[in-house]
Design a protein around this motif. Structure first.
Motif, mmCIF file in Angstrom:
data_model
loop_
_atom_site.group_PDB
_atom_site.id
_atom_site.type_symbol
_atom_site.label_atom_id
_atom_site.label_comp_id
_atom_site.label_asym_id
_atom_site.label_seq_id
_atom_site.Cartn_x
_atom_site.Cartn_y
_atom_site.Cartn_z
ATOM 1 N N ALA A 1 -5.800 2.684 3.555
ATOM 2 C CA ALA A 1 -5.393 1.732 2.658
ATOM 3 C C ALA A 1 -6.485 1.551 1.642
ATOM 4 C CB ALA A 1 -5.146 0.513 3.448
ATOM 5 N N SER A 2 -7.564 1.632 2.176
ATOM 6 C CA SER A 2 -8.951 1.531 1.218
ATOM 7 C C SER A 2 -9.056 2.832 0.258
ATOM 8 C CB SER A 2 -10.189 1.444 2.026
ATOM 9 O OG SER A 2 -10.636 2.739 2.912
ATOM 10 N N LYS A 3 -8.541 3.842 0.622
ATOM 11 C CA LYS A 3 -8.706 5.055 -0.185
ATOM 12 C C LYS A 3 -7.318 5.001 -1.107
ATOM 13 C CE LYS A 3 -9.589 9.403 -1.135
ATOM 14 N NZ LYS A 3 -10.748 9.658 -2.099
ATOM 15 N N VAL B 1 1.107 -1.258 -0.114
ATOM 16 C CA VAL B 1 0.075 -0.142 0.199
ATOM 17 C C VAL B 1 0.844 1.159 0.116
ATOM 18 C CG1 VAL B 1 -1.579 1.371 1.364
ATOM 19 C CG2 VAL B 1 -1.931 -1.239 0.859
ATOM 20 N N SER B 2 1.899 1.461 0.735
ATOM 21 C CA SER B 2 2.901 2.300 0.708
ATOM 22 C C SER B 2 3.341 2.487 -0.762
ATOM 23 C CB SER B 2 4.069 2.160 1.676
ATOM 24 O OG SER B 2 3.644 2.115 3.054
ATOM 25 N N LYS B 3 3.838 1.400 -1.399
ATOM 26 C CA LYS B 3 4.381 1.755 -2.786
ATOM 27 C C LYS B 3 3.271 2.106 -3.548
ATOM 28 C CE LYS B 3 7.974 -1.996 -2.093
ATOM 29 N NZ LYS B 3 8.286 -3.549 -2.582
ATOM 30 N N LEU C 1 2.932 6.021 -3.347
ATOM 31 C CA LEU C 1 3.840 6.847 -4.032
ATOM 32 C C LEU C 1 3.799 6.991 -5.494
ATOM 33 C CD1 LEU C 1 7.380 5.279 -2.241
ATOM 34 C CD2 LEU C 1 6.080 7.512 -1.876
ATOM 35 N N LEU C 2 2.985 5.869 -5.960
ATOM 36 C CA LEU C 2 3.024 5.787 -7.276
ATOM 37 C C LEU C 2 1.530 6.952 -7.888
ATOM 38 C CD1 LEU C 2 3.405 2.020 -8.224
ATOM 39 C CD2 LEU C 2 4.913 3.868 -8.868
ATOM 40 N N LEU C 3 0.902 7.159 -6.882
ATOM 41 C CA LEU C 3 -0.434 7.783 -7.105
ATOM 42 C C LEU C 3 -0.193 9.248 -7.108
ATOM 43 C CD1 LEU C 3 -2.900 5.477 -5.318
ATOM 44 C CD2 LEU C 3 -2.662 5.615 -7.834
ATOM 45 N N PRO C 4 -0.349 10.115 -8.363
ATOM 46 C CA PRO C 4 -0.068 11.559 -8.342
ATOM 47 C C PRO C 4 -1.100 12.029 -7.210
ATOM 48 C CG PRO C 4 -0.330 10.754 -10.422
ATOM 49 C CD PRO C 4 -0.542 9.250 -9.731
ATOM 50 N N GLU C 5 -2.358 11.682 -7.286
ATOM 51 C CA GLU C 5 -3.419 12.370 -6.418
ATOM 52 C C GLU C 5 -2.809 12.348 -4.893
ATOM 53 O OE1 GLU C 5 -7.312 14.060 -5.527
ATOM 54 O OE2 GLU C 5 -6.161 14.002 -7.361
ATOM 55 N N ILE C 6 -2.453 11.115 -4.434
ATOM 56 C CA ILE C 6 -2.246 11.079 -3.027
ATOM 57 C C ILE C 6 -0.505 11.300 -2.972
ATOM 58 C CG2 ILE C 6 -1.603 9.118 -1.446
ATOM 59 C CD1 ILE C 6 -4.050 7.854 -2.430
#
Length: 90
Positions: free
Chosen positions: A43-45, A23-25, A28-33
């Motif tokens: 984690a659900s988000k 989930v941490s990885k 990092l890959l999601l621009p929004e987050i």
């Protein structure tokens, strides 16, 4: 029933620590987050945002493929540009 048990025992189990790491990885890959200053994202988000991001990427790929197809229809089919576009579409 024994067949089901033998299948389950051969399945590798993922640990809570591994889930947290994955989930941490993803985070990092999601621009929004990843652009947020706060680490307080559930984690659900993260999983919801991952699904949304993948859907958006699929839409972008479809749109770009369509645009390339339209571009290909407007140029000489034997040109080097057409060959490049065909290689991108495939």
């Amino acid at each position: 029933m024994s067949n089901r048990r033998s299948r389950q025992s051969s399945d590798p189990r993922i640990t809570d620590d591994q889930i947290i790491d994955l989930v941490s990885k993803l985070r990092l890959l999601l621009p929004e987050i990843s652009q947020r200053r706060s680490d307080k994202v559930s984690a659900s988000k993260v999983l919801q945002e991952t699904c949304n991001y993948i859907r958006n990427l699929h839409r972008e790929v479809d749109d770009l493929s369509e645009r390339l197809s339209q571009l290909l229809a407007t140029i000489d089919a034997d040109s080097p540009e057409a060959a490049i576009i065909r290689s991108l579409i495939m």
